[in-house]
Motif scaffolding. Sequence first.
Motif, PDB file in Angstrom:
ATOM      1  N   SER A   2      52.707  32.185  43.441  1.00 44.86           N
ATOM      2  CA  SER A   2      53.064  32.326  42.028  1.00 44.86           C
ATOM      3  C   SER A   2      51.852  32.749  41.201  1.00 44.86           C
ATOM      4  CB  SER A   2      53.630  31.012  41.503  1.00 44.86           C
ATOM      5  OG  SER A   2      52.645  30.021  41.566  1.00 44.86           O
ATOM      6  N   ILE A   3      52.143  33.260  40.022  1.00 47.44           N
ATOM      7  CA  ILE A   3      51.100  33.673  39.090  1.00 47.44           C
ATOM      8  C   ILE A   3      50.507  32.417  38.463  1.00 47.44           C
ATOM      9  CG2 ILE A   3      50.690  34.876  36.914  1.00 47.44           C
ATOM     10  CD1 ILE A   3      52.796  36.889  37.764  1.00 47.44           C
ATOM     11  N   PRO A   4      49.176  32.317  38.379  1.00 49.69           N
ATOM     12  CA  PRO A   4      48.556  31.103  37.823  1.00 49.69           C
ATOM     13  C   PRO A   4      48.916  30.880  36.357  1.00 49.69           C
ATOM     14  CG  PRO A   4      46.888  32.592  38.743  1.00 49.69           C
ATOM     15  CD  PRO A   4      48.196  33.297  38.806  1.00 49.69           C
ATOM     16  N   GLU A  83      47.669  37.034  33.987  1.00 53.35           N
ATOM     17  CA  GLU A  83      48.191  38.242  34.623  1.00 53.35           C
ATOM     18  C   GLU A  83      47.158  39.353  34.547  1.00 53.35           C
ATOM     19  OE1 GLU A  83      51.922  39.064  32.699  1.00 53.35           O
ATOM     20  OE2 GLU A  83      52.797  37.162  33.342  1.00 53.35           O
ATOM     21  N   THR A  84      47.389  40.408  35.307  1.00 51.84           N
ATOM     22  CA  THR A  84      46.492  41.556  35.304  1.00 51.84           C
ATOM     23  C   THR A  84      47.079  42.654  34.434  1.00 51.84           C
ATOM     24  OG1 THR A  84      45.757  41.040  37.546  1.00 51.84           O
ATOM     25  CG2 THR A  84      45.313  43.257  36.745  1.00 51.84           C
ATOM     26  N   GLN A  85      46.321  43.089  33.438  1.00 50.55           N
ATOM     27  CA  GLN A  85      46.731  44.213  32.598  1.00 50.55           C
ATOM     28  C   GLN A  85      46.102  45.474  33.172  1.00 50.55           C
ATOM     29  OE1 GLN A  85      45.015  44.700  28.567  1.00 50.55           O
ATOM     30  NE2 GLN A  85      47.131  44.491  27.865  1.00 50.55           N
ATOM     31  N   LEU A  99      45.640  36.514  29.464  1.00 49.54           N
ATOM     32  CA  LEU A  99      46.465  35.318  29.395  1.00 49.54           C
ATOM     33  C   LEU A  99      47.643  35.609  28.468  1.00 49.54           C
ATOM     34  CD1 LEU A  99      46.670  32.349  30.304  1.00 49.54           C
ATOM     35  CD2 LEU A  99      45.473  31.736  28.206  1.00 49.54           C
ATOM     36  N   ASN A 100      48.852  35.726  29.043  1.00 50.27           N
ATOM     37  CA  ASN A 100      50.062  35.934  28.246  1.00 50.27           C
ATOM     38  C   ASN A 100      50.557  34.576  27.780  1.00 50.27           C
ATOM     39  OD1 ASN A 100      50.497  38.746  28.081  1.00 50.27           O
ATOM     40  ND2 ASN A 100      50.978  38.767  30.264  1.00 50.27           N
ATOM     41  N   LEU A 101      50.418  34.351  26.483  1.00 51.34           N
ATOM     42  CA  LEU A 101      50.675  33.037  25.901  1.00 51.34           C
ATOM     43  C   LEU A 101      52.167  32.745  25.805  1.00 51.34           C
ATOM     44  CD1 LEU A 101      47.990  33.265  23.117  1.00 51.34           C
ATOM     45  CD2 LEU A 101      47.848  31.960  25.236  1.00 51.34           C
TER      46      LEU A 101
END
Length: 148
Positions: A2-4, A83-85, A99-101
């Motif tokens: 999973s994504i952290p 996530e990676t942008q 960091l997608n809040l």
Amino acid sequence: MSIPTITDIAGIINAPELRYTQSGKAVLSMRLAFNDSKYDDQQRKWVTTKSFYVDAQAWEQTAERLAETLTQGEQVYVVGRLETQQWEKDGEKKSKPVLNLQTVRKLAKAEPQQAQQPRSQQASQDDPWATPAVANTGGWGNQSDPAF
């Protein structure tokens, strides 16, 4: 795998910036600092030992709401997905963590410390239950026999 997800308290280290994508979606961008601290007995204060910096984003209604309330220097409780942008600039592929809040709560500012009385003296003045009982008063008006 999973994504952290990060759930912690962070400081806002730059002025949050609200902008809109070409499709009209609101996005709020800011940089956050997560600090690891320890208490220094000699200095009698908390000192930062390590910091983790990350760009953070909030989207749509959340972005617009937060843009009205958040400012640089504030402490916030955040929950977000790391996530990676990815983007391309001048034919070169680039990426960075973002960091997608999902949740942001502004924390109250601590008021400046004033000289405080020792806790035992302060409690007796502020708390009526902290005063010692008067001897021999009992719960029955100092009668020798209970009322039942």
